[in-house]
Design a protein around this motif. Structure first.
Motif, short mmCIF file in Angstrom:
data_model
loop_
_atom_site.label_atom_id
_atom_site.label_comp_id
_atom_site.label_asym_id
_atom_site.label_seq_id
_atom_site.Cartn_x
_atom_site.Cartn_y
_atom_site.Cartn_z
N VAL A 227 -27.24 -64.38 -47.57
CA VAL A 227 -28.14 -64.44 -48.72
C VAL A 227 -27.89 -65.71 -49.52
N ALA A 228 -26.63 -66.00 -49.79
CA ALA A 228 -26.29 -67.18 -50.59
C ALA A 228 -26.71 -68.47 -49.90
N ARG A 229 -26.46 -68.56 -48.60
CA ARG A 229 -26.80 -69.79 -47.88
C ARG A 229 -28.31 -69.97 -47.78
N GLN A 230 -29.03 -68.90 -47.53
CA GLN A 230 -30.49 -69.02 -47.42
C GLN A 230 -31.12 -69.36 -48.76
N ALA A 326 -28.94 -60.48 -55.48
CA ALA A 326 -28.32 -61.74 -55.89
C ALA A 326 -29.17 -62.95 -55.49
N PHE A 327 -30.13 -62.74 -54.59
CA PHE A 327 -30.91 -63.88 -54.08
C PHE A 327 -31.62 -64.62 -55.20
N SER A 328 -32.30 -63.89 -56.05
CA SER A 328 -33.14 -64.52 -57.07
C SER A 328 -32.34 -65.45 -57.97
N ASP A 329 -31.22 -64.97 -58.48
CA ASP A 329 -30.41 -65.80 -59.37
C ASP A 329 -29.79 -66.98 -58.63
N THR A 330 -29.34 -66.73 -57.39
CA THR A 330 -28.73 -67.82 -56.62
C THR A 330 -29.74 -68.91 -56.34
N PHE A 331 -30.94 -68.51 -55.93
CA PHE A 331 -31.99 -69.50 -55.68
C PHE A 331 -32.36 -70.23 -56.97
#
Length: 491
Positions: A227-230, A326-331
Motif C-alpha cells: 500500500v505504501a509503495r503504490q 492508510a493509502f489516502s493519507d500516504t498518497f
C-alpha cells in the motif's frame, strides 16, 4: 567470447502451478538496435559481449544462455474492472534472475519472444513500435527518479508480425525487481489455493519486504508495505504528468515499480480528465483517477490475503480495511509534498494546498503545458522578470494574479532566489517523452530503418532536469497538427 549471465533463479524453484516452463521461440535474423550499456554493467553483464552476434541471439530469444530456466509466469487479473481468471505471460519469457552490483535480485525477461501456454491464440510476438515506446518511456521514468522496470536491450527479429498491417518484429529485454503482480495473487485466490497464496506471500516478503520478516503479523505488514509503495508511486506519476493508461490488476506490481508501458503517455496541456489509451473508452484510468484505481487494485490484493490474516472472515476484513485506510493519507502526503517542491516551497503552511490547487485550476482552464509551466516557474523564481511561465496561459492575467500570491508566499522563507530556482529545477524536468516525439521516433525506425532519432531522444531523456541548450526543441509541446490524441497497447 561467450555471453555469461550469473543466474540465481528463485521463482522457478516455486511449485509448477506458478508458471509454465517454455523456451523462447527462435527468430530468423536478430539484429541488436540498442543495448543499455550502463544497465548491463549494473547487472554484472559484459556489454561488449552482449553487442556481439551471439549476444543479439540471446537478447532475441534465438539462443537460451547457460543457467537460464525460462518460464512464463501465471497470473489472473481485473481488466478494466472485469475479472479474467487466467492471463499469464502470453508473449514474455522470464529467462532468470541475477543479483546486481547493489545486491538486488533482478528478473531478466524477454518480451515478444513467442507464444506460451498463456497466449490465448496470440502470436506471442511484439512489433517494433511498442518495443521502442517501452524502451523510451521506461528509461525516461528511471531518469526522472520514478520506480520502474528497465530496458536492457531492443532487438529486431528479421521477421514481421501481423497487426492491422505487417510490421517489423522486435523483442525487448526487460529488467524488473520482479514481475509479481496483484494478479499473481488473484490467480491462486480464485482457485482457493491458500497454500499457494501463503507460499507466494512468503516469497514476496523475502524478496521485496525483508524488513517485515520478524513482524508479529508479517502478512498484514506485507499488505501495508505494498500500500505504501503504490501510494508513493502514483503520487510520483501525477507529479510528472504521467498516465499509465491500463492500470489493470495484472499491471500492478507488488514491488512498487511501474510496469507494462502499453498505451502510456505524458500530458502536454494540463487536464485532470486526460485519457490517451485507445482502449480506455470510459476514462477509467484517466490521469486524476489513478490514485482511486490504485486503491481499488490494492483492495483486490487485500481480498487475496484475507485467509492469511485470520480464520474469522469478519475480523480479517476489518484488519484489511484498516491497512487500506492508510493509502489516502500516504498518497496525499507524498503528492502534496511533491507539489510544494514543484513550486519552490521549503516549508509547509496552512494556505499552501489552496495556493497549489489554484495554480492547477488556472492551468486546466488555460490549457497550460504541465511540464513547461512548472519548469518555467523555476526560471521565474530565479528572475522575477522571466515570463515564460506566464506565456503558457491563454489568459496571462490568470497567471499574474496567482504569481503575486506565490511571490508573497516565497518571501516568507529565507532561501535565496538562486537556491529556490536550483531546488525547483531539480524536481521539474525540462524534457519528458512527449507523445509526438515518441511517435516520430517510431515512424523513422519502422518506415525508414532509421534509429538516429531514437538514439538522440534516449540521450536527451537521460538528463531530464538539465537544460541541454543544443536539444532545446525536445522540450517544445506539439504544434496543433502534431498532437497525439490516442495511444495504443501494441498487443
Amino acid at each position: 567470447m561467450t555471453v555469461h549471465f550469473p543466474f540465481q533463479n528463485s521463482y522457478s524453484a516455486l511449485p509448477d502451478s506458478f508458471f509454465a516452463r517454455v523456451a523462447p521461440t527462435p527468430v530468423a535474423a536478430p539484429r541488436l538496435i540498442k543495448l543499455n550499456r550502463p544497465l548491463a554493467v549494473q547487472l554484472g553483464l559484459d556489454p561488449d559481449v552482449l553487442e556481439t552476434p551471439e549476444g543479439a541471439e540471446i537478447l532475441a530469444g534465438k539462443t537460451v544462455p547457460a543457467g537460464a530456466d525460462p518460464i512464463a509466469m501465471a497470473y489472473a487479473g481485473h481488466q478494466f474492472g472485469q475479472f479474467v481468471p487466467q492471463l499469464g505471460d502470453g508473449r514474455a519469457v522470464l529467462l532468470g534472475e541475477v543479483i546486481d552490483k547493489d545486491g538486488i535480485r533482478r528478473d531478466i525477461q524477454l518480451k515478444g519472444s513467442g507464444p506460451t501456454p498463456f497466449s490465448r491464440r496470440g502470436d506471442g510476438r511484439a512489433a517494433l513500435g511498442p518495443v521502442l515506446r517501452e524502451y523510451i518511456v521506461s528509461e525516461a521514468m528511471f531518469a526522472l527518479g520514478i520506480p520502474t522496470t528497465r530496458s536492457l536491450a531492443a532487438v529486431v527479429t528479421g521477421e514481421h508480425v501481423i497487426r492491422e498491417t505487417a510490421l517489423p518484429g522486435a523483442v525487448l529485454t526487460r529488467v524488473a525487481s520482479s514481475h509479481i503482480r496483484v494478479g499473481t495473487f488473484q490467480f491462486f485466490a480464485v482457485r482457493r489455493d491458500t497454500d499457494a497464496i501463503r507460499r507466494l506471500a512468503d516469497h514476496v516478503i523475502a524478496r521485496h519486504y525483508p524488513e517485515v520478516l520478524g513482524a508479529e503479523r508479517p502478512y498484514h505488514a506485507l499488505l501495508g508495505g505494498v500500500v505504501a509503495r503504490q501510494a508513493d508511486l502514483v503520487a510520483r506519476w501525477l507529479l510528472v504528468g504521467f498516465i499509465h493508461g491500463v492500470m489493470n490488476t495484472d499491471n500492478s506490481s507488488i514491488s512498487g515499480e511501474t510496469i507494462d508501458y502499453g498505451p502510456c503517455a505524458f500530458m502536454d496541456a494540463y487536464n485532470p480528465s486526460q485519457v490517451f489509451s485507445s482502449i480506455d473508452e470510459m476514462g477509467r484510468y484517466a490521469y486524476a483517477n489513478q490514485p482511486r484505481i490504485a486503491l481499488w487494485n490494492l483492495t483486490r490484493l487485500a481480498e487475496c490475503l484475507l485467509p492469511l490474516f485470520s480464520d474469522d472472515q469478519e475480523k480479517a476484513v476489518a484488519e484489511a480495511q484498516d491497512i487500506l485506510g492508510a493509502f489516502s493519507d500516504t498518497f496525499s502526503d507524498a503528492y502534496q509534498a511533491g507539489l510544494r517542491k514543484k513550486i519552490g516551497l521549503f516549508t509547509e503552511r496552512d494556505a499552501d494546498d489552496a495556493l497549489i490547487q489554484d495554480l492547477l485550476d488556472a492551468m486546466a482552464k488555460n490549457q497550460a503545458d504541465f511540464t513547461l509551466t512548472f519548469r518555467k516557474l523555476g526560471d521565474a523564481a530565479g528572475d522575477p522578470a522571466a515570463d515564460d511561465a506566464r506565456a503558457q496561459f491563454m489568459d496571462p492575467a490568470a497567471f499574474d494574479e496567482w504569481a503575486r500570491r506565490w511571490h508573497e508566499r516565497t518571501a516568507l522563507e529565507p532561501q535565496t532566489a538562486a537556491e529556490r530556482q536550483a531546488a525547483m529545477h531539480a524536481v521539474n524536468p525540462m524534457f519528458i517523452p512527449r507523445n509526438h516525439r515518441v511517435e516520430a521516433v517510431i515512424q523513422a525506425a519502422v518506415n525508414d530503418d532509421d534509429y538516429t532519432p531514437f538514439e538522440e531522444f534516449v540521450k536527451v531523456l537521460a538528463k531530464p532536469f538539465e537544460g541541454q541548450p543544443g536539444y532545446a526543441a525536445y522540450a517544445d509541446p506539439p504544434l496543433p497538427e502534431q498532437r497525439v490524441l490516442q495511444t495504443f497497447c501494441g498487443t
